[in-house]
Design a protein around this motif. Structure first.
Motif, PDB file in Angstrom:
ATOM      1  N   GLY A   1       0.869  -1.176   0.000  1.00 52.71           N
ATOM      2  CA  GLY A   1       0.000   0.000   0.000  1.00 52.71           C
ATOM      3  C   GLY A   1       0.903   1.222   0.000  1.00 52.71           C
ATOM      4  O   GLY A   1       2.111   1.121   0.203  1.00 52.71           O
ATOM      5  N   VAL A   2       0.322   2.385  -0.248  1.00 53.02           N
ATOM      6  CA  VAL A   2       1.082   3.627  -0.120  1.00 53.02           C
ATOM      7  C   VAL A   2       0.645   4.225   1.201  1.00 53.02           C
ATOM      8  O   VAL A   2      -0.473   4.727   1.327  1.00 53.02           O
ATOM      9  CB  VAL A   2       0.781   4.584  -1.300  1.00 53.02           C
ATOM     10  N   SER A   3       1.495   4.097   2.205  1.00 52.00           N
ATOM     11  CA  SER A   3       1.069   4.485   3.548  1.00 52.00           C
ATOM     12  C   SER A   3       2.214   5.074   4.355  1.00 52.00           C
ATOM     13  O   SER A   3       3.315   5.245   3.819  1.00 52.00           O
ATOM     14  CB  SER A   3       0.435   3.284   4.248  1.00 52.00           C
ATOM     15  N   VAL A   4       1.939   5.387   5.609  1.00 50.76           N
ATOM     16  CA  VAL A   4       2.860   6.177   6.446  1.00 50.76           C
ATOM     17  C   VAL A   4       4.318   5.735   6.306  1.00 50.76           C
ATOM     18  O   VAL A   4       4.645   4.563   6.463  1.00 50.76           O
ATOM     19  CB  VAL A   4       2.463   6.079   7.940  1.00 50.76           C
ATOM     20  N   GLY A   5       5.182   6.694   6.006  1.00 45.19           N
ATOM     21  CA  GLY A   5       6.616   6.437   5.935  1.00 45.19           C
ATOM     22  C   GLY A   5       7.038   5.621   4.732  1.00 45.19           C
ATOM     23  O   GLY A   5       8.210   5.257   4.618  1.00 45.19           O
ATOM     24  N   ASN A   6       6.110   5.322   3.838  1.00 45.11           N
ATOM     25  CA  ASN A   6       6.389   4.479   2.655  1.00 45.11           C
ATOM     26  C   ASN A   6       6.994   3.132   3.043  1.00 45.11           C
ATOM     27  O   ASN A   6       7.741   2.518   2.279  1.00 45.11           O
ATOM     28  CB  ASN A   6       7.321   5.191   1.661  1.00 45.11           C
ATOM     29  N   VAL A   7       6.683   2.664   4.254  1.00 49.40           N
ATOM     30  CA  VAL A   7       7.285   1.427   4.766  1.00 49.40           C
ATOM     31  C   VAL A   7       6.990   0.217   3.867  1.00 49.40           C
ATOM     32  O   VAL A   7       7.915  -0.549   3.547  1.00 49.40           O
ATOM     33  CB  VAL A   7       6.829   1.178   6.225  1.00 49.40           C
ATOM     34  N   PRO A   8       5.734   0.019   3.404  1.00 50.20           N
ATOM     35  CA  PRO A   8       5.487  -1.141   2.543  1.00 50.20           C
ATOM     36  C   PRO A   8       6.309  -1.116   1.255  1.00 50.20           C
ATOM     37  O   PRO A   8       6.818  -2.141   0.817  1.00 50.20           O
ATOM     38  CB  PRO A   8       3.989  -1.033   2.237  1.00 50.20           C
ATOM     39  N   GLN A   9       6.454   0.077   0.656  1.00 49.27           N
ATOM     40  CA  GLN A   9       7.216   0.171  -0.601  1.00 49.27           C
ATOM     41  C   GLN A   9       8.705  -0.105  -0.360  1.00 49.27           C
ATOM     42  O   GLN A   9       9.351  -0.797  -1.148  1.00 49.27           O
ATOM     43  CB  GLN A   9       7.023   1.558  -1.218  1.00 49.27           C
ATOM     44  N   PHE A  10       9.240   0.404   0.762  1.00 46.12           N
ATOM     45  CA  PHE A  10      10.641   0.090   1.129  1.00 46.12           C
ATOM     46  C   PHE A  10      10.814  -1.421   1.316  1.00 46.12           C
ATOM     47  O   PHE A  10      11.807  -2.010   0.896  1.00 46.12           O
ATOM     48  CB  PHE A  10      11.025   0.781   2.438  1.00 46.12           C
ATOM     49  N   SER A  11       9.826  -2.055   1.957  1.00 42.23           N
ATOM     50  CA  SER A  11       9.922  -3.498   2.232  1.00 42.23           C
ATOM     51  C   SER A  11       9.930  -4.291   0.930  1.00 42.23           C
ATOM     52  O   SER A  11      10.668  -5.275   0.798  1.00 42.23           O
ATOM     53  CB  SER A  11       8.754  -3.966   3.106  1.00 42.23           C
ATOM     54  N   VAL A  12       9.123  -3.851  -0.028  1.00 42.83           N
ATOM     55  CA  VAL A  12       9.100  -4.541  -1.325  1.00 42.83           C
ATOM     56  C   VAL A  12      10.432  -4.337  -2.061  1.00 42.83           C
ATOM     57  O   VAL A  12      10.935  -5.252  -2.712  1.00 42.83           O
ATOM     58  CB  VAL A  12       7.891  -4.082  -2.173  1.00 42.83           C
ATOM     59  N   ASP A  13      11.030  -3.149  -1.906  1.00 43.62           N
ATOM     60  CA  ASP A  13      12.382  -2.922  -2.459  1.00 43.62           C
ATOM     61  C   ASP A  13      13.351  -3.970  -1.914  1.00 43.62           C
ATOM     62  O   ASP A  13      14.136  -4.558  -2.664  1.00 43.62           O
ATOM     63  CB  ASP A  13      12.893  -1.525  -2.050  1.00 43.62           C
TER      64      ASP A  13
END
Lengths: 231, 239
Positions: free
Chosen positions: B22-34
């Motif tokens: 998801g696009v959510s607080v701190g961009n944490v999910p996107q960092f995790s997918v990276d």
């Protein structure tokens, strides 16, 4: 802020944080004239205030648009029969993805698709550059780099309609070149506009002669004095 | 919508676990997918086009000096480990969020996915009990024991029987639409906005445990593009 007021932290993430999202309602485009373009050799998308001002003055001049998307802020100009400039002005009816869906036939039929946008020099990131020049011109392409411009370095990203055009072309295996001009906030002059106009010339568009008695500051025409006695 | 995914070779996601941030607080999910992409060597297998995606383009963030461009939404996959991930680098247009998710659901309907895991984050000031464990989940996949063993608590719904996570963006609606058709789990971490790289590491670690991916902390690969998460070098003029 009042004493005791609770201030909730925000986030840099692009979130809406809504409980309900609306169902999509398509808005039909309202064209001034019909929506077809035939025999497209070059299709150039221009966006951002600075580049729009520049192209209007030095390339479009007194030309009248051949088509207008009345509810979408788009104007289309024709040059030499098969070259087209699509000027993107402020619009709120459509998002960029919807504009691409409206114009996808033009993009698919064009032999060459270019997009030009600009951003502030402060947003340009380069680990090897401690002092930034006045203008940085970079490109991104999904096929061949025909104009010889330097590739945009990681981690810079480009957004806007130009990014949508390039994303669409990448997805459907069409050729597209995107140019981004990073500029500071100084007025447009020969130093910061030169690289852009050179690039537009290479695309096959003619650049108009400019009366040296006129200069431009943020799009406003200011006649220069005939002498500098009182400067 | 046709042509949602476009790849040079036929796509095979059968029996794959699909991770969607998801696009959510701190961009944490996107960092995790990276981290997932670099550590498990997921390859880009398809681009995704939808008018609802806010476009962004740049050079490949995982390969220095690459001339391959990356777009806002792409599909990565590893055939051997049967893990796939959609990486979303921007966000979705508000009016097209539901439309995008419905189109995603129908595009994924052509594959026999094993399950979907959605990653999300929320504002941690929302939590009533402050503790070190800030992971929660909602699932239709019968993973209660697995989650309990990994210290992830079940999220409680509100009085209207709906789930709401403040700061998760479209995570909950993504879960509610995709769970109609697929075995779906949403993994949520409550975080504070700031340097969220440690949060990304802990979410990545938790995700690997939940989907049974073997890794060691030493094997985690940091994406090249993370060098500039906090901007470039300072101008010399300030010294």
């Amino acid at each position: 802020m009042l004493f005791g007021e609770i201030v909730e932290p925000s986030t840099r993430a692009l979130i809406y944080d809504e409980e309900e999202y609306p169902n999509y309602t398509k808005v039909e485009p309202v064209w001034d004239g019909d929506s077809t373009l035939k025999n497209i050799n070059t299709l150039l998308f221009i966006e951002s205030n600075k580049i729009t001002t520049l192209i209007k003055k030095f390339v479009i001049g007194d030309e009248k648009p051949i088509k207008k998307l009345n509810n979408g802020g788009l104007k289309v100009y024709n040059f030499a029969g098969d070259k087209y400039i699509v000027l993107v002005e402020e619009q709120t009816t459509y998002c960029n993805g919807e504009i691409i869906e409206i114009l996808k036939d033009w993009i698919s039929n064009a032999k060459s698709v270019y997009t030009v946008t600009s951003d502030s020099i402060s947003s340009y990131q380069n680990n090897d550059m401690h002092e930034k020049p006045e203008v940085v011109l970079r490109s991104l392409t999904n096929k061949s780099n025909t104009l010889g411009c330097i590739n945009l370095e990681i981690p810079n990203l480009v957004t806007g309609l130009g990014a949508s055009v390039l994303s669409y072309c990448k997805h459907f295996d069409l050729s597209c070149e995107l140019f981004v001009v990073y500029m500071d906030n100084s007025p447009l002059d020969s130093r910061n506009t030169g690289p852009v106009l050179e690039m537009v010339k290479k695309m096959g568009f003619s650049v108009l002669f400019v009366d040296p008695k006129h200069r431009f500051i943020s799009g406003a025409k200011i006649p220069t004095m005939s002498s500098n006695l009182y400067i | 919508m046709t042509n949602f995914f476009k790849s040079s070779e036929p796509l095979d996601l059968n029996e794959h676990t699909l991770i969607i941030p998801g696009v959510s607080v701190g961009n944490v999910p996107q960092f995790s997918v990276d981290l997932l992409i670099t550590t498990f060597d997921l390859k880009k297998v398809a681009t995704i086009w939808h008018p609802g995606i806010v476009s962004s383009v740049g050079n490949d963030p995982f390969t220095p000096d690459s001339t391959e461009i990356c777009t806002a939404c792409e599909l990565y996959s590893n055939k051997e480990s049967k893990i796939s991930a959609i990486q979303l680098r921007s966000t979705l247009e508000f009016k097209l969020v539901k439309n995008f998710i419905e189109d995603l659901k129908s595009a994924l309907g052509g594959f026999k996915l094993k399950k979907i895991v959605i990653l999300a984050s929320g504002f941690d000031y929302e939590l009533h009990t402050v503790s070190s464990n800030k992971f929660f989940y909602v699932s239709n996949d019968g993973v209660d024991k697995l989650m309990k063993d990994n210290g992830v608590k079940a999220l409680e719904n509100d009085a209207n029987e709906k789930y709401y996570i403040h700061g998760d963006g479209f995570g909950c609606i993504l879960f509610s639409i995709l769970s109609e058709k697929f075995k779906t789990t949403i993994l949520v971490k409550y975080v504070s906005e700031g340097d969220n790289i440690p949060d990304a590491f802990s979410m990545f670690e938790k995700l690997c445990r939940i989907i049974d991916l073997k890794f060691s902390m030493e094997s985690i690969q940091i994406p090249y593009s993370w060098k500039n998460v906090f901007g470039g070098p300072p101008p010399l003029g300030i010294f």
